[in-house]
Write a protein that holds these residues in place. Structure first.
Motif, PDB file in Angstrom:
ATOM      1  N   LEU A  23      -3.112  -1.875   1.713  1.00 26.78           N
ATOM      2  CA  LEU A  23      -2.226  -2.492   2.700  1.00 26.78           C
ATOM      3  C   LEU A  23      -2.486  -1.985   4.111  1.00 26.78           C
ATOM      4  CD1 LEU A  23      -0.092  -4.627   2.916  1.00 26.78           C
ATOM      5  CD2 LEU A  23       1.636  -2.898   2.505  1.00 26.78           C
ATOM      6  N   LYS A  24      -2.857  -0.720   4.247  1.00 23.02           N
ATOM      7  CA  LYS A  24      -3.153  -0.165   5.574  1.00 23.02           C
ATOM      8  C   LYS A  24      -4.346  -0.867   6.225  1.00 23.02           C
ATOM      9  CE  LYS A  24      -1.301   4.377   4.529  1.00 23.02           C
ATOM     10  NZ  LYS A  24      -1.607   5.766   4.234  1.00 23.02           N
ATOM     11  N   MET A  25      -5.255  -1.370   5.386  1.00 22.46           N
ATOM     12  CA  MET A  25      -6.434  -2.089   5.879  1.00 22.46           C
ATOM     13  C   MET A  25      -6.182  -3.603   5.877  1.00 22.46           C
ATOM     14  SD  MET A  25      -8.912   0.245   6.403  1.00 22.46           S
ATOM     15  CE  MET A  25     -10.427  -0.657   6.228  1.00 22.46           C
ATOM     16  N   GLN A  26      -4.930  -3.987   5.624  1.00 20.34           N
ATOM     17  CA  GLN A  26      -4.498  -5.386   5.557  1.00 20.34           C
ATOM     18  C   GLN A  26      -5.252  -6.171   4.481  1.00 20.34           C
ATOM     19  OE1 GLN A  26      -4.750  -6.411   9.758  1.00 20.34           O
ATOM     20  NE2 GLN A  26      -2.530  -6.178   9.881  1.00 20.34           N
ATOM     21  N   LYS A  27      -5.507  -5.487   3.359  1.00 17.74           N
ATOM     22  CA  LYS A  27      -6.117  -6.111   2.189  1.00 17.74           C
ATOM     23  C   LYS A  27      -5.060  -6.138   1.093  1.00 17.74           C
ATOM     24  CE  LYS A  27     -10.830  -4.601   3.126  1.00 17.74           C
ATOM     25  NZ  LYS A  27     -12.013  -3.941   2.542  1.00 17.74           N
ATOM     26  N   ILE A  28      -4.671  -7.352   0.681  1.00 17.99           N
ATOM     27  CA  ILE A  28      -3.653  -7.474  -0.354  1.00 17.99           C
ATOM     28  C   ILE A  28      -4.270  -8.032  -1.633  1.00 17.99           C
ATOM     29  CG2 ILE A  28      -1.705  -7.666   1.225  1.00 17.99           C
ATOM     30  CD1 ILE A  28      -1.784 -10.695   0.794  1.00 17.99           C
ATOM     31  N   SER A  29      -3.702  -7.599  -2.742  1.00 17.18           N
ATOM     32  CA  SER A  29      -4.196  -8.009  -4.048  1.00 17.18           C
ATOM     33  C   SER A  29      -3.879  -9.471  -4.321  1.00 17.18           C
ATOM     34  CB  SER A  29      -3.559  -7.135  -5.118  1.00 17.18           C
ATOM     35  OG  SER A  29      -3.814  -7.666  -6.403  1.00 17.18           O
ATOM     36  N   VAL A  30      -4.818 -10.125  -4.966  1.00 14.14           N
ATOM     37  CA  VAL A  30      -4.625 -11.515  -5.371  1.00 14.14           C
ATOM     38  C   VAL A  30      -3.475 -11.627  -6.372  1.00 14.14           C
ATOM     39  CG1 VAL A  30      -6.310 -11.442  -7.266  1.00 14.14           C
ATOM     40  CG2 VAL A  30      -5.902 -13.585  -6.074  1.00 14.14           C
TER      41      VAL A  30
END
Length: 65
Positions: A23-30
């Motif tokens: 989340l800190k890298m703005q990557k969210i799980s599918v």
């Protein structure tokens, strides 16, 4: 890029696998509530997502590949 309709805040997420989610890298799980709610949406559509903290409504602003 999505905009929260209640707060008018925009954020850009990258939808990734569970292993890559950060989340800190703005990557969210599918498989996350937001990830699931955004899949299949098109620019201009509204996504109503039931998250742990309640229902959130987003407008889809931009999709990049």
């Amino acid at each position: 890029t999505i905009t929260n309709k209640a707060t008018q805040k925009s954020v850009t997420y990258q939808i990734v696998s569970e292993k890559e989610a950060d989340l800190k890298m703005q990557k969210i799980s599918v498989t996350s509530p937001i990830g699931k709610g955004l899949l299949g949406k098109k620019v201009g559509e509204v996504a109503e997502i039931v998250a742990p903290n309640g229902k959130v409504v987003f407008t889809i602003d931009k999709i990049s590949v």
